[in-house]
Design an enzyme around this catalytic site. Structure first.
Site, PDB file in Angstrom:
ATOM      1  N   HIS A 199      -2.157   2.704  -5.802  1.00 44.27           N
ATOM      2  CA  HIS A 199      -2.774   1.422  -5.437  1.00 44.27           C
ATOM      3  C   HIS A 199      -2.932   0.514  -6.657  1.00 44.27           C
ATOM      4  O   HIS A 199      -3.024  -0.717  -6.518  1.00 44.27           O
ATOM      5  CB  HIS A 199      -4.132   1.650  -4.768  1.00 44.27           C
ATOM      6  N   LYS A 234      -2.341  -2.519   7.832  1.00 43.97           N
ATOM      7  CA  LYS A 234      -3.493  -2.024   8.579  1.00 43.97           C
ATOM      8  C   LYS A 234      -3.496  -2.617   9.976  1.00 43.97           C
ATOM      9  O   LYS A 234      -3.192  -3.792  10.167  1.00 43.97           O
ATOM     10  CB  LYS A 234      -4.782  -2.391   7.839  1.00 43.97           C
ATOM     11  N   HIS A 255      -3.490  -9.378   3.547  1.00 44.69           N
ATOM     12  CA  HIS A 255      -4.944  -9.468   3.731  1.00 44.69           C
ATOM     13  C   HIS A 255      -5.252 -10.393   4.900  1.00 44.69           C
ATOM     14  O   HIS A 255      -4.682 -11.481   5.008  1.00 44.69           O
ATOM     15  CB  HIS A 255      -5.617 -10.020   2.469  1.00 44.69           C
ATOM     16  N   ARG A 263       0.867  -1.171   0.000  1.00 43.21           N
ATOM     17  CA  ARG A 263       0.000   0.000   0.000  1.00 43.21           C
ATOM     18  C   ARG A 263       0.907   1.226   0.000  1.00 43.21           C
ATOM     19  O   ARG A 263       2.028   1.187   0.508  1.00 43.21           O
ATOM     20  CB  ARG A 263      -0.902   0.013   1.218  1.00 43.21           C
ATOM     21  N   TYR A 307      -8.830 -10.968  -7.132  1.00 43.37           N
ATOM     22  CA  TYR A 307      -7.822 -11.018  -8.185  1.00 43.37           C
ATOM     23  C   TYR A 307      -8.000 -12.222  -9.095  1.00 43.37           C
ATOM     24  O   TYR A 307      -7.542 -12.213 -10.245  1.00 43.37           O
ATOM     25  CB  TYR A 307      -6.416 -11.000  -7.573  1.00 43.37           C
ATOM     26  N   ARG A 311      -0.215  -1.923  -6.736  1.00 44.90           N
ATOM     27  CA  ARG A 311      -0.450  -3.052  -5.825  1.00 44.90           C
ATOM     28  C   ARG A 311      -1.396  -4.062  -6.473  1.00 44.90           C
ATOM     29  O   ARG A 311      -1.164  -5.282  -6.409  1.00 44.90           O
ATOM     30  CB  ARG A 311      -1.024  -2.518  -4.516  1.00 44.90           C
TER      31      ARG A 311
END
Length: 336
Positions: free
Chosen positions: A282, A210, A308, A186, A317, A285
């Site tokens: 992004h 995150k 994730h 990110r 994806y 990414r």
């Protein structure tokens, strides 16, 4: 993609208070104690202030008097194209009303705001400030399924190789964008990198994602070369006397680079790469994940590399890759 809700730590240092403002302050202190990023804390503060202004417009001053209808009607107010702007925007003084909104919030924005509200009310329940969480059962708007935008491998190569590497800022940009694409970072993860997070011996970096979750990600040879050159030749010329910084990527003034700077610099390179409108950091990414999948990597590996928490987030994806294959087939097959 579903984002993780901010979770404040349970507070035991101070006696609980049921006043709205003090409950909100306790929640935000919990986010700070849990080491959430500055961007997450600031965005949560704005969303929470908006919710509190909405409650005060209904003469609600105590958190233990909030009901489920208040939460559901807050969500409805956000979606109302003719209605009331539920509170101040970022930087507006608390308690100061704003003019009517010309259009409703996007569904993704409403979902984010409700995510913060749910986390706040759950914090209040866990700390004895309220009874049963009144947000239970209040749904978020259904979001349209959108496939993330990706660049082709040729577009990525054009984008990166056009960046001149004779000036400090250009060396920095090349290293930054090579790293984001090589590691699937990110934008903020790249900007948060410190010198100690880079290990040239093992060809890895330590990224903070995150919720400040750390992961170790391998770095490709081209990105390592760009990083080594930037750190050897470019970065020393950006460091200002008396302003030593641990951050890897620095601005012209010697301060840590900001996300707005990155977007602005990337926009200047997009035309030469033939990249579509809307390409952002992004997108690199997204392209990283899609190209890995097309190259044979499995979803579990890509999930770990992206950081994730849920495989469901990564599965988008698979749809991107399938769409790419169909597009390639239609373009290349003589009877498609």
């Amino acid at each position: 993609m579903q984002e993780r809700e901010p979770e404040a730590q349970r507070s035991s240092a101070e006696p609980p208070t049921k006043d709205l403002s003090q409950a909100a302050a306790g929640f935000l202190r919990g986010l700070i104690a849990a080491d959430y990023s500055r961007c997450t804390i600031e965005a949560s503060a704005v969303d929470l202030r908006q919710f509190l202004e909405f409650l005060r417009s209904r003469q609600i001053e105590r958190i233990d008097t909030v009901e489920r209808t208040d939460v559901s009607e807050f969500a409805a107010a956000l979606a109302d194209p003719d209605g009331y702007l539920a509170g101040p925007s970022a930087g507006a003084p608390e308690g100061q009303s704003q003019p009517r909104r010309p259009r409703p919030y996007a569904r993704s924005t409403i979902s984010r705001k409700l995510s913060v509200v749910r986390s706040f009310l759950r914090f209040c329940e866990e700390n004895g400030l309220a009874g049963i969480d009144p947000s239970v059962g209040v749904g978020s708007p259904r979001l349209p399924r959108r496939l993330p935008q990706v660049l082709s491998q040729e577009q990525i190569a054009l984008l990166l190789e056009q960046i001149d590497r004779t000036k400090p800022l250009d060396m920095r940009d090349r290293a930054l964008f090579e790293l984001i694409y090589s590691c699937g970072l990110r934008c903020q993860e790249a900007l948060d990198l410190e010198l100690r997070d880079i290990n040239f011996d093992s060809c890895e970096i330590r990224a903070k994602g995150k919720g400040r979750k750390e992961r170790v990600v391998p770095v490709g040879e081209l990105a390592l070369d760009a990083m080594e050159r930037y750190l050897r030749e470019g970065r020393p010329r950006l460091v200002k006397k008396g302003m030593e910084q641990d951050h890897v990527f620095l601005s012209r003034t010697g301060r840590p680079l900001s996300a707005s700077d990155v977007r602005r610099r990337l926009a200047g390179y997009l035309v030469g790469a033939g990249a579509p409108a809307g390409t952002s950091p992004h997108t690199l990414r997204h392209s990283f994940a899609t190209h890995l999948l097309e190259g044979g990597a499995d979803l579990r590996t890509i999930q770990e590399l992206l950081g994730h928490s849920s495989l469901r987030t990564t599965q988008v994806y698979a749809h991107v890759s399938a769409a790419h294959l169909r597009k390639t087939y239609r373009r290349a097959h003589p009877r498609a």
